[in-house]
Motif scaffolding. Structure first.
Motif, short mmCIF file in Angstrom:
data_model
loop_
_atom_site.label_atom_id
_atom_site.label_comp_id
_atom_site.label_asym_id
_atom_site.label_seq_id
_atom_site.Cartn_x
_atom_site.Cartn_y
_atom_site.Cartn_z
N ALA A 1 0.83 -1.21 0.00
CA ALA A 1 0.00 0.00 0.00
C ALA A 1 0.86 1.25 0.00
CB ALA A 1 -0.92 0.00 1.22
N LEU A 2 1.95 1.23 0.75
CA LEU A 2 2.85 2.38 0.81
C LEU A 2 3.47 2.67 -0.55
CD1 LEU A 2 4.56 4.53 2.29
CD2 LEU A 2 6.15 2.69 2.93
N VAL A 3 3.93 1.62 -1.23
CA VAL A 3 4.54 1.82 -2.54
C VAL A 3 3.50 2.33 -3.54
CG1 VAL A 3 5.64 0.63 -4.50
CG2 VAL A 3 6.40 0.15 -2.16
N ALA A 4 2.30 1.80 -3.46
CA ALA A 4 1.23 2.26 -4.37
C ALA A 4 0.89 3.73 -4.13
CB ALA A 4 -0.01 1.39 -4.17
N ARG A 5 0.97 4.14 -2.88
CA ARG A 5 0.59 5.52 -2.54
C ARG A 5 1.71 6.52 -2.83
NH1 ARG A 5 -0.38 4.44 2.25
NH2 ARG A 5 1.48 5.25 3.30
N GLU A 6 2.94 6.18 -2.45
CA GLU A 6 4.05 7.13 -2.53
C GLU A 6 4.90 6.98 -3.78
OE1 GLU A 6 4.46 9.60 -0.59
OE2 GLU A 6 3.01 9.11 0.98
N ARG A 7 4.85 5.82 -4.42
CA ARG A 7 5.67 5.55 -5.62
C ARG A 7 7.15 5.91 -5.38
NH1 ARG A 7 1.82 5.28 -9.84
NH2 ARG A 7 -0.04 4.43 -8.83
N PRO A 8 7.77 5.34 -4.35
CA PRO A 8 9.18 5.64 -4.10
C PRO A 8 10.07 5.07 -5.22
CG PRO A 8 8.50 3.78 -2.78
CD PRO A 8 7.25 4.32 -3.43
N ASP A 9 11.26 5.58 -5.31
CA ASP A 9 12.22 5.05 -6.28
C ASP A 9 12.74 3.69 -5.83
OD1 ASP A 9 12.36 7.46 -8.01
OD2 ASP A 9 13.16 8.38 -6.19
N THR B 1 7.00 -8.14 -2.56
CA THR B 1 7.84 -7.91 -3.74
C THR B 1 7.16 -8.39 -5.01
OG1 THR B 1 9.88 -8.06 -2.44
CG2 THR B 1 10.07 -8.47 -4.81
N GLU B 2 6.56 -9.57 -4.93
CA GLU B 2 5.87 -10.11 -6.11
C GLU B 2 4.74 -9.19 -6.57
OE1 GLU B 2 4.79 -13.90 -4.57
OE2 GLU B 2 6.62 -14.87 -5.30
N ARG B 3 4.01 -8.64 -5.64
CA ARG B 3 2.89 -7.78 -5.99
C ARG B 3 3.35 -6.42 -6.51
NH1 ARG B 3 1.65 -11.79 -3.62
NH2 ARG B 3 -0.45 -12.71 -3.58
N ILE B 4 4.39 -5.89 -5.93
CA ILE B 4 4.93 -4.61 -6.41
C ILE B 4 5.47 -4.76 -7.82
CG2 ILE B 4 6.82 -2.96 -6.07
CD1 ILE B 4 6.41 -3.44 -3.02
N PRO C 1 1.95 -2.91 -13.00
CA PRO C 1 2.62 -1.94 -13.86
C PRO C 1 2.78 -0.56 -13.21
CG PRO C 1 1.01 -3.18 -15.12
CD PRO C 1 0.80 -3.54 -13.68
N ALA C 2 1.85 -0.22 -12.32
CA ALA C 2 1.92 1.10 -11.67
C ALA C 2 3.06 1.20 -10.68
CB ALA C 2 0.59 1.41 -10.98
N THR C 3 3.41 0.09 -10.05
CA THR C 3 4.45 0.12 -9.02
C THR C 3 5.74 -0.57 -9.46
OG1 THR C 3 3.50 -1.87 -8.00
CG2 THR C 3 2.82 0.26 -7.11
N ALA C 4 5.72 -1.25 -10.60
CA ALA C 4 6.91 -1.98 -11.05
C ALA C 4 8.17 -1.12 -11.18
CB ALA C 4 6.61 -2.68 -12.38
N PRO C 5 8.05 0.18 -11.51
CA PRO C 5 9.28 0.98 -11.59
C PRO C 5 10.02 1.11 -10.26
CG PRO C 5 7.52 2.04 -12.82
CD PRO C 5 6.89 0.92 -12.04
N THR C 6 9.34 0.88 -9.13
CA THR C 6 10.01 0.94 -7.83
C THR C 6 10.98 -0.21 -7.71
OG1 THR C 6 8.18 2.05 -6.70
CG2 THR C 6 9.70 0.79 -5.32
#
Length: 227
Positions: free
Chosen positions: A41-49, A66-69, A73-78
């Motif tokens: 949820a944090l990665v989806a919200r903040e889109r950290p590098d 990790t698998e879900r991130i 496609p929205a969070t894969a760049p993290t």
């Protein structure tokens, strides 16, 4: 500014990493999570590098997160850097296959955590000193299916040579020296191999080199780049 998230179920470790990273002028911790679900949820919200991800957490561990991130496609760049207590944790292989950019052990020097974030944010693979090759070789039986040359069918002979050297842990400079190429040419070959094989980064190229049988356990004596 490199934006970082920290996921660990121990508040003291989260606080220590936040203090360490926030002290650097180019790094900013944008959030913390204590569970796998909160990390997603944090990665989806903040889109950290970059996210530093502990493996052993409740409510969906770091592997699940990790698998879900990596799959979204929205969070894969993290970039996900796995942080583990155990140097030879076989679960790290699953995380690398899922899209993690590498891993560190928790007793690494503070400078290694800072370097890990910067390397991962730059799009390179972060490979913990002295550990990653031992990990890959120790779990090579679970890593490799029967060698399947068809996986490399799209590569030229030169690209196969380069991939084999990547799998043995050589840097672009060392590959260039071995094959009498400039480092830039070696880097170009690596980039083309990544594209042809659909690999996320250099870590996954190492896994593919093992899985395809191009590199075998014990081949080469040095650790992977980062040592």
């Amino acid at each position: 500014m490199i934006r970082v998230a920290v996921a660990d179920d121990q508040p003291l470790i989260r606080a220590g990493l936040r203090a360490l990273l926030d002290a650097e002028p180019d790094l900013e911790v944008v959030g913390e999570a204590g569970t796998g679900a909160d990390a997603v949820a944090l990665v989806a919200r903040e889109r950290p590098d970059v996210v530093l991800m502990d493996i052993r957490m409740p409510e969906g561990d770091g592997l699940w997160a990790t698998e879900r991130i990596a799959a979204d496609p929205a969070t894969a760049p993290t970039r996900v850097v796995i942080v583990t207590t155990f140097e030879l944790d076989e679960y790290v292989v699953r995380a690398i296959r899922a899209g993690a950019s590498g891993f560190l052990v928790k007793d690494a020097e503070p400078v290694e955590f800072i370097r890990a974030v910067r390397v991962a944010a730059a799009g390179d693979a972060l490979l913990s000193p002295t550990v990653t090759r031992r990990l890959l070789e120790s779990v090579s039986d679970s890593l490799r299916r029967p060698p399947d040359e068809r996986r490399l069918a799209g590569l030229t002979d030169r690209e196969r040579e380069v991939l084999a050297l990547v799998g043995q842990g050589l840097t672009n400079e060392e590959i260039g020296g071995r094959l009498h190429l400039s480092p830039l040419t070696a880097k170009t070959h690596v980039s083309r191999i990544l594209g042809k094989l659909g690999a996320r980064d250099r870590v996954q190229l190492v896994v593919l080199a093992y899985e395809s049988g191009l590199v075998t356990p014990g081949q080469g004596e040095r650790a992977l780049p980062g040592e």
